[in-house]
Write a protein that holds these residues in place. Sequence first.
Motif, PDB file in Angstrom:
ATOM      1  N   ALA A  22       0.806  -1.221   0.000  1.00  0.00           N
ATOM      2  CA  ALA A  22       0.000   0.000   0.000  1.00  0.00           C
ATOM      3  C   ALA A  22       0.836   1.267   0.000  1.00  0.00           C
ATOM      4  O   ALA A  22       0.360   2.314  -0.453  1.00  0.00           O
ATOM      5  N   HIS A  23       2.095   1.217   0.478  1.00  0.00           N
ATOM      6  CA  HIS A  23       2.909   2.431   0.580  1.00  0.00           C
ATOM      7  C   HIS A  23       3.734   2.690  -0.673  1.00  0.00           C
ATOM      8  O   HIS A  23       4.090   3.848  -0.941  1.00  0.00           O
ATOM      9  N   THR A  24       4.059   1.661  -1.416  1.00  0.00           N
ATOM     10  CA  THR A  24       4.925   1.834  -2.591  1.00  0.00           C
ATOM     11  C   THR A  24       4.198   1.588  -3.904  1.00  0.00           C
ATOM     12  O   THR A  24       4.713   1.960  -4.954  1.00  0.00           O
ATOM     13  N   GLU A  25       3.019   0.945  -3.861  1.00  0.00           N
ATOM     14  CA  GLU A  25       2.246   0.683  -5.065  1.00  0.00           C
ATOM     15  C   GLU A  25       0.816   1.166  -4.836  1.00  0.00           C
ATOM     16  O   GLU A  25       0.486   1.669  -3.771  1.00  0.00           O
ATOM     17  N   HIS A  26      -0.007   1.003  -5.847  1.00  0.00           N
ATOM     18  CA  HIS A  26      -1.416   1.372  -5.692  1.00  0.00           C
ATOM     19  C   HIS A  26      -2.299   0.244  -6.199  1.00  0.00           C
ATOM     20  O   HIS A  26      -1.955  -0.463  -7.144  1.00  0.00           O
ATOM     21  N   ALA A  27      -3.440   0.101  -5.538  1.00  0.00           N
ATOM     22  CA  ALA A  27      -4.457  -0.850  -5.973  1.00  0.00           C
ATOM     23  C   ALA A  27      -5.495  -0.113  -6.802  1.00  0.00           C
ATOM     24  O   ALA A  27      -5.723   1.089  -6.613  1.00  0.00           O
TER      25      ALA A  27
ATOM     26  N   ILE B  38      -1.600   4.388   0.126  1.00  0.00           N
ATOM     27  CA  ILE B  38      -1.492   4.938   1.478  1.00  0.00           C
ATOM     28  C   ILE B  38      -0.375   5.974   1.508  1.00  0.00           C
ATOM     29  O   ILE B  38       0.722   5.743   1.004  1.00  0.00           O
ATOM     30  N   TYR B  39      -0.681   7.137   2.083  1.00  0.00           N
ATOM     31  CA  TYR B  39       0.312   8.207   2.197  1.00  0.00           C
ATOM     32  C   TYR B  39       1.438   7.803   3.148  1.00  0.00           C
ATOM     33  O   TYR B  39       1.221   7.154   4.173  1.00  0.00           O
ATOM     34  N   HIS B  40       2.660   8.238   2.789  1.00  0.00           N
ATOM     35  CA  HIS B  40       3.782   8.102   3.703  1.00  0.00           C
ATOM     36  C   HIS B  40       4.778   9.210   3.392  1.00  0.00           C
ATOM     37  O   HIS B  40       5.430   9.218   2.344  1.00  0.00           O
ATOM     38  N   SER B  41       4.858  10.168   4.304  1.00  0.00           N
ATOM     39  CA  SER B  41       5.781  11.287   4.146  1.00  0.00           C
ATOM     40  C   SER B  41       6.191  11.753   5.531  1.00  0.00           C
ATOM     41  O   SER B  41       5.389  12.335   6.267  1.00  0.00           O
ATOM     42  N   ASP B  42       7.471  11.499   5.900  1.00  0.00           N
ATOM     43  CA  ASP B  42       7.965  11.896   7.215  1.00  0.00           C
ATOM     44  C   ASP B  42       8.216  13.395   7.311  1.00  0.00           C
ATOM     45  O   ASP B  42       8.401  13.933   8.405  1.00  0.00           O
ATOM     46  N   ASP B  43       8.249  14.095   6.166  1.00  0.00           N
ATOM     47  CA  ASP B  43       8.557  15.521   6.171  1.00  0.00           C
ATOM     48  C   ASP B  43       7.318  16.393   6.322  1.00  0.00           C
ATOM     49  O   ASP B  43       7.437  17.596   6.543  1.00  0.00           O
ATOM     50  N   LYS B  44       6.125  15.810   6.158  1.00  0.00           N
ATOM     51  CA  LYS B  44       4.886  16.585   6.261  1.00  0.00           C
ATOM     52  C   LYS B  44       4.498  16.682   7.730  1.00  0.00           C
ATOM     53  O   LYS B  44       4.017  15.725   8.346  1.00  0.00           O
ATOM     54  N   ILE B  45       4.695  17.868   8.320  1.00  0.00           N
ATOM     55  CA  ILE B  45       4.425  18.091   9.737  1.00  0.00           C
ATOM     56  C   ILE B  45       3.310  19.118   9.869  1.00  0.00           C
ATOM     57  O   ILE B  45       3.369  20.200   9.269  1.00  0.00           O
ATOM     58  N   SER B  46       2.296  18.782  10.647  1.00  0.00           N
ATOM     59  CA  SER B  46       1.178  19.699  10.863  1.00  0.00           C
ATOM     60  C   SER B  46       0.724  19.578  12.309  1.00  0.00           C
ATOM     61  O   SER B  46       0.816  18.509  12.918  1.00  0.00           O
TER      62      SER B  46
ATOM     63  N   THR C  88       2.797  16.864  14.435  1.00  0.00           N
ATOM     64  CA  THR C  88       3.029  15.443  14.151  1.00  0.00           C
ATOM     65  C   THR C  88       3.106  15.227  12.653  1.00  0.00           C
ATOM     66  O   THR C  88       2.767  16.116  11.857  1.00  0.00           O
ATOM     67  N   ARG C  89       3.543  14.028  12.272  1.00  0.00           N
ATOM     68  CA  ARG C  89       3.506  13.639  10.858  1.00  0.00           C
ATOM     69  C   ARG C  89       2.045  13.344  10.513  1.00  0.00           C
ATOM     70  O   ARG C  89       1.502  12.320  10.878  1.00  0.00           O
ATOM     71  N   SER C  90       1.441  14.272   9.794  1.00  0.00           N
ATOM     72  CA  SER C  90      -0.024  14.331   9.737  1.00  0.00           C
ATOM     73  C   SER C  90      -0.667  13.436   8.688  1.00  0.00           C
ATOM     74  O   SER C  90      -1.835  13.079   8.828  1.00  0.00           O
ATOM     75  N   ILE C  91       0.047  13.088   7.625  1.00  0.00           N
ATOM     76  CA  ILE C  91      -0.630  12.359   6.554  1.00  0.00           C
ATOM     77  C   ILE C  91      -0.275  10.886   6.503  1.00  0.00           C
ATOM     78  O   ILE C  91      -0.898  10.130   5.745  1.00  0.00           O
ATOM     79  N   ASN C  92       0.723  10.473   7.300  1.00  0.00           N
ATOM     80  CA  ASN C  92       1.118   9.063   7.255  1.00  0.00           C
ATOM     81  C   ASN C  92      -0.045   8.149   7.627  1.00  0.00           C
ATOM     82  O   ASN C  92      -0.714   8.348   8.645  1.00  0.00           O
ATOM     83  N   GLY C  93      -0.280   7.153   6.796  1.00  0.00           N
ATOM     84  CA  GLY C  93      -1.348   6.198   7.037  1.00  0.00           C
ATOM     85  C   GLY C  93      -2.670   6.580   6.412  1.00  0.00           C
ATOM     86  O   GLY C  93      -3.594   5.764   6.383  1.00  0.00           O
ATOM     87  N   GLY C  94      -2.803   7.806   5.915  1.00  0.00           N
ATOM     88  CA  GLY C  94      -4.050   8.219   5.283  1.00  0.00           C
ATOM     89  C   GLY C  94      -4.225   7.592   3.912  1.00  0.00           C
ATOM     90  O   GLY C  94      -3.256   7.248   3.233  1.00  0.00           O
ATOM     91  N   VAL C  95      -5.476   7.437   3.479  1.00  0.00           N
ATOM     92  CA  VAL C  95      -5.783   6.813   2.193  1.00  0.00           C
ATOM     93  C   VAL C  95      -5.744   7.873   1.096  1.00  0.00           C
ATOM     94  O   VAL C  95      -6.348   8.950   1.240  1.00  0.00           O
ATOM     95  N   ARG C  96      -5.043   7.566   0.029  1.00  0.00           N
ATOM     96  CA  ARG C  96      -4.960   8.456  -1.130  1.00  0.00           C
ATOM     97  C   ARG C  96      -5.789   7.877  -2.266  1.00  0.00           C
ATOM     98  O   ARG C  96      -5.589   6.732  -2.681  1.00  0.00           O
ATOM     99  N   LEU C  97      -6.720   8.671  -2.766  1.00  0.00           N
ATOM    100  CA  LEU C  97      -7.520   8.297  -3.933  1.00  0.00           C
ATOM    101  C   LEU C  97      -7.084   9.155  -5.099  1.00  0.00           C
ATOM    102  O   LEU C  97      -7.155  10.382  -5.028  1.00  0.00           O
ATOM    103  N   GLY C  98      -6.622   8.524  -6.150  1.00  0.00           N
ATOM    104  CA  GLY C  98      -6.099   9.268  -7.292  1.00  0.00           C
ATOM    105  C   GLY C  98      -6.581   8.719  -8.617  1.00  0.00           C
ATOM    106  O   GLY C  98      -7.261   7.691  -8.683  1.00  0.00           O
TER     107      GLY C  98
END
Length: 613
Positions: free
Chosen positions: A342-347, A356-364, A373-383
Amino acid sequence: MQKAAQILQAIRKLGEKRIPLTRVYRCLFSEDLYLAAYAKIYKNQGILTPGTEDDTADDMNMDRIQAIIEALRTERFQFRPSRRSQVPKKNGNGTRPLGLPNFTEKLVQEVLRMILEAYYEPRFHSSSHGFRPDRGCHTALTYVHQKFQGTTWFIEGDIKGCFDRIDHEVLMSILARDIQDGRLLSLIRKGLKAGTVEDWQYKPTFSGTPQGGIVSPLLANIYLHELDTYVAEALVPRYTRGKRRSLNPAYKRYEYPIAQAREQGDIATAQRLDQERRQYPSQNMFDPNYRRLAYVRYADDFLLGFIGTKQEAESIKADIAAFLRDTLRLELSTQKTLITHAHTEHATFLGYAVSIYHSDDKISPRAKTKTKTRSINGGVRLGIPYGLIDTYASRYQRDGKVTSEPALLSFSDAHIIDIYQGRFRGIAEYYKYAVDRCHLQKLKYVMEVALVKTLAHKLRTKTSKVYATYRGQRKVDDLIRKTLQVTVPTSNGERVIYWGALPLKTVKPGSESISDTPYREKYKDIRSDLITRLKANVCELCGTQEKCRVHHVRKLVDLKKRWAGRREKPDWVKRMIAMQRKTLMVCHKCHTDIHAGRPLPSKREEVPESRVR
């Protein structure tokens, strides 16, 4: 005689309480149920398309309903075979079969669908979204966005030839658990075994639900509800454990040095250590005591989100395949059933790319505590899937260059603009949840060039003159947006047909209100203007109050084109155009004269005695 709303409400209450249905076959003798069913399907496009016989909605009357009820009462009703034809698939790869039942079968199927839906709808799981009232693709995507957070592995599922391979005996055994009425079960079995006629040859049906049948999607949902129950009651408890992940020792090791640096006032060291700590997750992502499994299904496509190891994901896939094979006698498609990280590919689910989002640099900062905190890690991305926009754009290109569309040259300017606007609006609205929805701007540009070239081709002029002629503006979201538009006169004044002015902002899933009217309110009062006119039994042409029936036309536009340019239109044409209706209540004599092209008497004239007979 009970009203349709009362019957359906009583059946729904039985479904909510898990009480088996008994003696429900006698509900098929209710005239009001058939009128309610007719009110639902008479607007369908294929209502005037004949099946194996010349049996359509035209000439609908109360006698036909009474004949159906009498045949059902004496158990003489038989489902006739459907006319089967091959239609091209949307992706252009081959064709798919489509069944065309006769109107009588459609009406009986709709009544069956209303009864079965009232009983089974309260029992279906919230993870099922296909072919259900107030649910659809966007509700399924909202469910994924809310329930699949933190997923590690996606399991994409697709059942091979699901609707054609549904086992009749398994389906009937599932229905028999809840429906203890042999006559109703026998009627459903007759519908499954009716067969098809293709190229003038009768072909019996040994499996599957009738393609094109009104009740078929509901029967498929009842069948696949067994899969939903298996996942919810067997797999989810088995692969769900732990309240939360354990802390990551590598992350926790930094807590004391950071606290010491801050106490000593060494802010630079504290910030440096905090930056180093950020490369580690705060929780143990490989905690063996923490597992989660989420599941969603739309028709025969399903998606599972799993937090765990890939080996366990493989086991889940194998368990589902075994259940489908052994219990439902279905087979997973090996080409479309995939396990993706889910973190490196998409279904791919319902045309969206899910990851699934994973970005250690996104802090909110958090909303309540304001802690960063790292705000978007684990969130679902629909694209939007990669390459999809180019696929849509290729329809308007030839050898990589945008061209006009000659097939539309016979239409008016307003109609051409409206067609392009409708096409783009459909795509833009479907992908309104995509975070990269703005990329549709490329498709919009290609379609706009194709539209302008089509208008220039029609008018035999330059594209620059087309822009000068049709240029306009429209205010959307407090912004002035450029459009291509034309004003056309209508009976209610002028109407502006325009291209453009569609903002491509992403809509957050779940932020829009979804119509989820309770079932009891939906069936509180089933009314229809057509049903009221049918019950009145008054010919709208001559005033006769005997043997009235409904005359149907496919489209009012076709009716207007057929009589365009003629000095005098028949009274029935004038009345349908004036009422803006595709139906007209007429007596048997007037209906016969309409199809024969004979002149009809005015309602104000005295009706001869011979016509009353």
